[in-house]
Design a protein around this motif. Structure first.
Motif, PDB file in Angstrom:
ATOM      1  N   GLY A   1       0.781  -1.220   0.000  1.00  0.00           N
ATOM      2  CA  GLY A   1       0.000   0.000   0.000  1.00  0.00           C
ATOM      3  C   GLY A   1       0.816   1.275   0.000  1.00  0.00           C
ATOM      4  O   GLY A   1       0.263   2.372   0.135  1.00  0.00           O
ATOM      5  N   GLN A   2       2.121   1.136  -0.168  1.00  0.00           N
ATOM      6  CA  GLN A   2       3.003   2.302  -0.143  1.00  0.00           C
ATOM      7  C   GLN A   2       3.568   2.570  -1.530  1.00  0.00           C
ATOM      8  O   GLN A   2       3.577   1.703  -2.391  1.00  0.00           O
ATOM      9  CB  GLN A   2       4.160   2.067   0.830  1.00  0.00           C
ATOM     10  N   GLN A   3       4.049   3.805  -1.719  1.00  0.00           N
ATOM     11  CA  GLN A   3       4.736   4.125  -2.961  1.00  0.00           C
ATOM     12  C   GLN A   3       6.153   3.580  -2.923  1.00  0.00           C
ATOM     13  O   GLN A   3       6.762   3.465  -1.856  1.00  0.00           O
ATOM     14  CB  GLN A   3       4.767   5.645  -3.167  1.00  0.00           C
ATOM     15  N   ARG A   4       6.670   3.266  -4.101  1.00  0.00           N
ATOM     16  CA  ARG A   4       8.034   2.811  -4.181  1.00  0.00           C
ATOM     17  C   ARG A   4       8.967   3.983  -3.893  1.00  0.00           C
ATOM     18  O   ARG A   4       8.778   5.077  -4.430  1.00  0.00           O
ATOM     19  CB  ARG A   4       8.315   2.239  -5.577  1.00  0.00           C
ATOM     20  N   GLU A   5       9.942   3.759  -3.033  1.00  0.00           N
ATOM     21  CA  GLU A   5      10.829   4.850  -2.649  1.00  0.00           C
ATOM     22  C   GLU A   5      12.286   4.482  -2.894  1.00  0.00           C
ATOM     23  O   GLU A   5      12.665   3.310  -2.796  1.00  0.00           O
ATOM     24  CB  GLU A   5      10.636   5.226  -1.177  1.00  0.00           C
ATOM     25  N   LEU A   6      13.071   5.501  -3.177  1.00  0.00           N
ATOM     26  CA  LEU A   6      14.490   5.300  -3.414  1.00  0.00           C
ATOM     27  C   LEU A   6      15.192   4.908  -2.123  1.00  0.00           C
ATOM     28  O   LEU A   6      14.975   5.508  -1.078  1.00  0.00           O
ATOM     29  CB  LEU A   6      15.123   6.580  -3.963  1.00  0.00           C
ATOM     30  N   VAL A   7      16.042   3.899  -2.226  1.00  0.00           N
ATOM     31  CA  VAL A   7      16.920   3.529  -1.113  1.00  0.00           C
ATOM     32  C   VAL A   7      18.325   4.049  -1.391  1.00  0.00           C
ATOM     33  O   VAL A   7      18.931   4.734  -0.572  1.00  0.00           O
ATOM     34  CB  VAL A   7      16.960   2.007  -0.921  1.00  0.00           C
ATOM     35  N   ALA A   8      18.849   3.708  -2.586  1.00  0.00           N
ATOM     36  CA  ALA A   8      20.199   4.147  -2.944  1.00  0.00           C
ATOM     37  C   ALA A   8      20.369   4.064  -4.452  1.00  0.00           C
ATOM     38  O   ALA A   8      19.758   3.196  -5.091  1.00  0.00           O
ATOM     39  CB  ALA A   8      21.256   3.280  -2.255  1.00  0.00           C
ATOM     40  N   ARG A   9      21.176   4.948  -4.992  1.00  0.00           N
ATOM     41  CA  ARG A   9      21.506   4.914  -6.418  1.00  0.00           C
ATOM     42  C   ARG A   9      22.999   5.145  -6.578  1.00  0.00           C
ATOM     43  O   ARG A   9      23.651   5.770  -5.727  1.00  0.00           O
ATOM     44  CB  ARG A   9      20.761   6.007  -7.200  1.00  0.00           C
ATOM     45  N   ILE A  10      23.529   4.637  -7.689  1.00  0.00           N
ATOM     46  CA  ILE A  10      24.939   4.841  -8.015  1.00  0.00           C
ATOM     47  C   ILE A  10      25.054   5.067  -9.511  1.00  0.00           C
ATOM     48  O   ILE A  10      24.395   4.391 -10.294  1.00  0.00           O
ATOM     49  CB  ILE A  10      25.806   3.646  -7.550  1.00  0.00           C
ATOM     50  N   SER A  11      25.874   6.039  -9.890  1.00  0.00           N
ATOM     51  CA  SER A  11      26.101   6.300 -11.307  1.00  0.00           C
ATOM     52  C   SER A  11      27.283   5.469 -11.790  1.00  0.00           C
ATOM     53  O   SER A  11      28.034   4.895 -10.995  1.00  0.00           O
ATOM     54  CB  SER A  11      26.385   7.779 -11.526  1.00  0.00           C
ATOM     55  N   ASP A  12      27.450   5.436 -13.101  1.00  0.00           N
ATOM     56  CA  ASP A  12      28.578   4.688 -13.657  1.00  0.00           C
ATOM     57  C   ASP A  12      29.905   5.310 -13.267  1.00  0.00           C
ATOM     58  O   ASP A  12      30.951   4.674 -13.391  1.00  0.00           O
ATOM     59  CB  ASP A  12      28.451   4.581 -15.180  1.00  0.00           C
ATOM     60  N   ARG A  13      29.881   6.540 -12.771  1.00  0.00           N
ATOM     61  CA  ARG A  13      31.100   7.198 -12.310  1.00  0.00           C
ATOM     62  C   ARG A  13      31.305   7.041 -10.809  1.00  0.00           C
ATOM     63  O   ARG A  13      32.246   7.570 -10.249  1.00  0.00           O
ATOM     64  CB  ARG A  13      31.073   8.680 -12.684  1.00  0.00           C
ATOM     65  N   GLY A  14      30.372   6.320 -10.174  1.00  0.00           N
ATOM     66  CA  GLY A  14      30.530   6.051  -8.747  1.00  0.00           C
ATOM     67  C   GLY A  14      29.855   7.036  -7.816  1.00  0.00           C
ATOM     68  O   GLY A  14      29.973   6.906  -6.600  1.00  0.00           O
ATOM     69  N   THR A  15      29.136   7.999  -8.359  1.00  0.00           N
ATOM     70  CA  THR A  15      28.413   8.945  -7.513  1.00  0.00           C
ATOM     71  C   THR A  15      27.225   8.242  -6.869  1.00  0.00           C
ATOM     72  O   THR A  15      26.450   7.582  -7.555  1.00  0.00           O
ATOM     73  CB  THR A  15      27.915  10.138  -8.334  1.00  0.00           C
ATOM     74  N   THR A  16      27.094   8.386  -5.564  1.00  0.00           N
ATOM     75  CA  THR A  16      26.030   7.688  -4.839  1.00  0.00           C
ATOM     76  C   THR A  16      25.045   8.656  -4.206  1.00  0.00           C
ATOM     77  O   THR A  16      25.395   9.791  -3.853  1.00  0.00           O
ATOM     78  CB  THR A  16      26.611   6.794  -3.742  1.00  0.00           C
ATOM     79  N   THR A  17      23.824   8.179  -4.056  1.00  0.00           N
ATOM     80  CA  THR A  17      22.754   8.914  -3.387  1.00  0.00           C
ATOM     81  C   THR A  17      22.044   7.937  -2.476  1.00  0.00           C
ATOM     82  O   THR A  17      21.777   6.791  -2.871  1.00  0.00           O
ATOM     83  CB  THR A  17      21.749   9.474  -4.412  1.00  0.00           C
ATOM     84  N   TYR A  18      21.737   8.381  -1.249  1.00  0.00           N
ATOM     85  CA  TYR A  18      21.067   7.510  -0.277  1.00  0.00           C
ATOM     86  C   TYR A  18      19.862   8.213   0.323  1.00  0.00           C
ATOM     87  O   TYR A  18      19.861   9.429   0.516  1.00  0.00           O
ATOM     88  CB  TYR A  18      22.014   7.136   0.867  1.00  0.00           C
ATOM     89  N   ALA A  19      18.856   7.428   0.650  1.00  0.00           N
ATOM     90  CA  ALA A  19      17.756   7.941   1.455  1.00  0.00           C
ATOM     91  C   ALA A  19      18.297   8.266   2.835  1.00  0.00           C
ATOM     92  O   ALA A  19      19.193   7.572   3.335  1.00  0.00           O
ATOM     93  CB  ALA A  19      16.651   6.899   1.544  1.00  0.00           C
ATOM     94  N   GLU A  20      17.756   9.302   3.453  1.00  0.00           N
ATOM     95  CA  GLU A  20      18.230   9.714   4.780  1.00  0.00           C
ATOM     96  C   GLU A  20      18.144   8.571   5.788  1.00  0.00           C
ATOM     97  O   GLU A  20      19.018   8.426   6.646  1.00  0.00           O
ATOM     98  CB  GLU A  20      17.419  10.902   5.271  1.00  0.00           C
ATOM     99  N   SER A  21      17.124   7.762   5.664  1.00  0.00           N
ATOM    100  CA  SER A  21      16.877   6.703   6.649  1.00  0.00           C
ATOM    101  C   SER A  21      17.917   5.588   6.605  1.00  0.00           C
ATOM    102  O   SER A  21      18.001   4.798   7.553  1.00  0.00           O
ATOM    103  CB  SER A  21      15.481   6.110   6.439  1.00  0.00           C
ATOM    104  N   VAL A  22      18.698   5.511   5.521  1.00  0.00           N
ATOM    105  CA  VAL A  22      19.669   4.408   5.415  1.00  0.00           C
ATOM    106  C   VAL A  22      21.115   4.893   5.405  1.00  0.00           C
ATOM    107  O   VAL A  22      22.038   4.067   5.398  1.00  0.00           O
ATOM    108  CB  VAL A  22      19.405   3.550   4.154  1.00  0.00           C
ATOM    109  N   LYS A  23      21.309   6.191   5.403  1.00  0.00           N
ATOM    110  CA  LYS A  23      22.672   6.729   5.378  1.00  0.00           C
ATOM    111  C   LYS A  23      23.475   6.214   6.563  1.00  0.00           C
ATOM    112  O   LYS A  23      22.992   6.204   7.690  1.00  0.00           O
ATOM    113  CB  LYS A  23      22.649   8.260   5.399  1.00  0.00           C
ATOM    114  N   GLY A  24      24.697   5.780   6.283  1.00  0.00           N
ATOM    115  CA  GLY A  24      25.568   5.253   7.327  1.00  0.00           C
ATOM    116  C   GLY A  24      25.342   3.780   7.620  1.00  0.00           C
ATOM    117  O   GLY A  24      26.126   3.157   8.343  1.00  0.00           O
ATOM    118  N   ARG A  25      24.266   3.209   7.093  1.00  0.00           N
ATOM    119  CA  ARG A  25      23.963   1.782   7.336  1.00  0.00           C
ATOM    120  C   ARG A  25      24.042   0.961   6.052  1.00  0.00           C
ATOM    121  O   ARG A  25      24.452  -0.200   6.086  1.00  0.00           O
ATOM    122  CB  ARG A  25      22.573   1.625   7.953  1.00  0.00           C
TER     123      ARG A  25
END
Length: 119
Positions: A41-65
């Protein structure tokens, strides 16, 4: 192009799991990969992404884990999940974006893999 995800399972809170996603099929030049999660019943949400150059993005809730990384072959990605919490329980989906053999930009989704964290 297909995405095959694996590595889900059940762990106790504080435990770890590693998810893996790999592409197969026709030629696909990946420019980025990501992991998303979706509860009932929830929307799909981003957890983490990585580009081919290694740039990463994380959801606040998972940063550091959680840590996302590309396979050495650049045809897949891992999601290392540490210090898991019950609220991390969800179905996790792998996503890949890139250029196919016809030079067309596409996004491809893998099947979900269930992660269950018990308290």
């Amino acid at each position: 192009v297909q995405l095959q995800a694996s590595g889900g399972g059940s762990v106790r809170a504080g435990g770890s799991l590693t998810l893996s996603c790999v592409t197969s099929g026709s030629i696909f030049s990946i420019v980025g990969m990501g992991w998303y999660r979706q509860g009932a019943g929830q929307q799909r949400e981003l957890v983490a992404r990585i580009s081919d150059r290694g740039t990463t993005t994380y959801a606040e809730s998972v940063k550091g884990r959680f840590t996302i990384s590309m396979h050495d072959t650049k045809n897949g990605a891992y999601l290392q999940m540490n210090s898991l919490r019950p609220e991390d329980t969800d179905v996790y989906y792998c996503n890949a974006a890139g250029w196919d053999a016809a030079n067309k930009y596409r996004e491809v989704w893998g099947q979900g893999t269930l992660v269950t964290v018990s308290s």
